[in-house]
Scaffold this motif. Structure first.
Motif, PDB file in Angstrom:
ATOM      1  N   LEU A  46       0.860  -0.927  -0.300  1.00 30.63           N
ATOM      2  CA  LEU A  46       0.293   0.209   0.073  1.00 30.63           C
ATOM      3  C   LEU A  46       1.112   1.358  -0.019  1.00 30.63           C
ATOM      4  CD1 LEU A  46      -2.652  -1.198   2.662  1.00 30.63           C
ATOM      5  CD2 LEU A  46      -3.302  -0.896   0.391  1.00 30.63           C
ATOM      6  N   GLU A  47       1.616   1.326   0.878  1.00 24.34           N
ATOM      7  CA  GLU A  47       2.771   2.604   0.523  1.00 24.34           C
ATOM      8  C   GLU A  47       3.295   2.742  -0.373  1.00 24.34           C
ATOM      9  OE1 GLU A  47       3.717   1.899   5.036  1.00 24.34           O
ATOM     10  OE2 GLU A  47       5.090   0.712   4.468  1.00 24.34           O
ATOM     11  N   GLN A  48       4.024   1.640  -1.667  1.00 23.39           N
ATOM     12  CA  GLN A  48       5.160   1.737  -2.336  1.00 23.39           C
ATOM     13  C   GLN A  48       3.270   1.412  -3.565  1.00 23.39           C
ATOM     14  OE1 GLN A  48       5.751  -2.199  -3.651  1.00 23.39           O
ATOM     15  NE2 GLN A  48       7.591  -2.358  -1.828  1.00 23.39           N
ATOM     16  N   GLN A  49       2.058   1.796  -2.831  1.00 26.89           N
ATOM     17  CA  GLN A  49       0.737   2.131  -3.579  1.00 26.89           C
ATOM     18  C   GLN A  49       0.568   4.039  -3.752  1.00 26.89           C
ATOM     19  OE1 GLN A  49      -0.206   0.604  -6.803  1.00 26.89           O
ATOM     20  NE2 GLN A  49       0.761  -0.339  -6.080  1.00 26.89           N
ATOM     21  N   GLY A  50       1.779   5.136  -3.310  1.00 31.01           N
ATOM     22  CA  GLY A  50       0.946   6.387  -2.577  1.00 31.01           C
ATOM     23  C   GLY A  50       0.102   5.916  -1.393  1.00 31.01           C
ATOM     24  N   VAL A  51      -0.068   4.695  -0.544  1.00 30.28           N
ATOM     25  CA  VAL A  51      -1.224   5.355   0.174  1.00 30.28           C
ATOM     26  C   VAL A  51      -0.161   5.567   1.537  1.00 30.28           C
ATOM     27  CG1 VAL A  51      -2.645   4.185   1.955  1.00 30.28           C
ATOM     28  CG2 VAL A  51      -2.799   3.824  -0.990  1.00 30.28           C
ATOM     29  N   ARG A  52      -0.886   6.489   2.195  1.00 31.37           N
ATOM     30  CA  ARG A  52       0.236   6.521   3.992  1.00 31.37           C
ATOM     31  C   ARG A  52      -1.066   6.024   4.783  1.00 31.37           C
ATOM     32  NH1 ARG A  52      -1.983  10.417   7.693  1.00 31.37           N
ATOM     33  NH2 ARG A  52      -0.571  11.004   9.820  1.00 31.37           N
TER      34      ARG A  52
END
Length: 389
Positions: free
Chosen positions: A64-70
């Protein structure tokens, strides 16, 4: 016959080791009882967003973080509410039995989307409009079977636990009489339920379309609050039950009784019956006392056959020496040699030396007499017999 005694040092070591073992057992019993009565056990790694264990979910957080989700991990309710109030976010949480229905509704109202992983019936009923658990099936791959966006994009995925959708709730990934995923609402405001152990864990994420399904359900918003419920979050009167609360009432009295029994055994085994008496060792025992003691044991046991075997072994040893045969000569060969020397029936001699089994004391005495007579007959056939002085 000689006996040996332990030295004082060895005796003290043995007694000390026994006490250490007993005290250790009592301490373990006490710790186990205290855990049952006052505390509980938790599986910290299961579905934990920071756990790299097979049942943890750190891999999904990294994706998720790699997808830009904080992604923010909130380990208490206050932190979760503060993050949800600061930024429109997706709320992810597992079952929270310590929270009341009103608290669940209030918390979910602050979120943009809600995703329940491994939910129970109460959470489903409160947040997904009357939905409930529908049983468990062996993990399998299933097609979405619905038009919800995330399942349709992910395609086939794994399921294990099933749910029954409530009014206005869409069921996806059908199996038997339930569904592996529930989705409620549309657009930017949705609520979903998914079997966490079959889909989002580090072990399950690489299987089939699990990763795509998990990202689709949890990645709606740019911010995600992963709420890990804590026992301190409990509402007044709704504290999470401990293992002691869930344990049958007879367990605590049984543990107390076991502890008392252990203390009683320690007191019993630890008593001394007067001062130790020093005795010189080894002690010499007369042969007549040993023979008499064995005779009493044979008489008490009533084992005539065993007593006769002892007599036969002694007779055979003497006959072997008389006939000049090897000490390792089998009993059958000895019997044949005796029969040849006496010109007697082989079967009769074998019966006397080997085969006959007495059942009573009278038969034992008769068999003993036949052994004596046989030995006397063999001696009589010898040219000379030296009498030991």
């Amino acid at each position: 016959m000689t006996t040996t005694a332990l030295s004082p040092t060895a005796r003290r070591r043995r007694v000390g080791a026994g006490w250490i073992a007993l005290i250790s057992a009592l301490v373990l019993i006490g710790l186990f009882g205290t855990t049952l009565v006052y505390g509980g056990w938790t599986q910290r790694n299961a579905l934990d967003p920071e756990s790299p264990a097979p049942d943890g979910t750190r891999a999904l957080v990294r994706i998720l973080e790699q997808q830009g989700v904080r992604v923010v991990v909130a380990r208490d309710r206050t932190a979760a509410e503060r993050e949800l109030a600061a930024t429109p976010s997706t709320l992810v949480m597992r079952d929270a039995p310590m929270l009341s229905d009103a608290t669940l509704r209030s918390l979910s109202a602050k979120a943009r989307d809600v995703v329940l992983i491994e939910p129970r019936s109460r959470s489903l009923d409160v947040l997904l409009n009357g939905s409930s658990l529908g049983g468990v099936v062996e993990e399998r791959t299933v097609d979405p079977g619905c038009e919800a966006a995330a399942p349709r994009t992910a395609g086939p995925a794994r399921i294990g636990e099933l749910y029954l959708p409530g009014s206005g709730v869409t069921g996806c990934y059908p199996a038997e009489d339930g569904f592996g995923v529930l989705v409620s609402g549309s657009g930017d405001l949705t609520a979903a339920a998914v079997d966490g152990l079959s889909v989002v864990t580090n072990r399950a994420l690489p299987l089939e379309g699990n990763a795509a399904l998990a990202v689709g359900l949890l990645g709606h918003s740019a911010s995600l609050v992963w709420y890990v419920p804590s026992p301190s979050d409990a509402d007044t009167g709704a504290a999470a039950p401990t293992i002691g609360d869930l344990t049958p009432p007879w367990v605590t009295p049984a543990l107390v009784l076991l502890l008392l029994a252990g203390l009683t055994a320690a007191f019993w085994r630890g008593r001394r019956f007067g001062p130790l008496v020093a005795e010189r060792l080894p002690v010499t025992v007369r042969a007549t006392e040993t023979t008499e003691g064995r005779a009493r044991l044979y008489a008490a046991s009533g084992d005539a056959a065993h007593a006769l075997d002892e007599l036969r072994r002694a007779t055979r040893r003497r006959l072997v020496r008389l006939l000049g045969m090897s000490a390792r000569t089998p009993a059958e060969h000895l019997a044949d040699a005796v029969a040849d020397r006496l010109a007697a029936d082989r079967a009769v001699v074998r019966g006397i030396l080997i085969d006959d089994l007495p059942r009573t004391d009278r038969e034992l005495v008769a068999a003993s007499d036949r052994l004596r007579d046989l030995e006397t007959s063999v001696r009589a056939t010898l040219p000379t017999e030296r009498t030991p002085r």
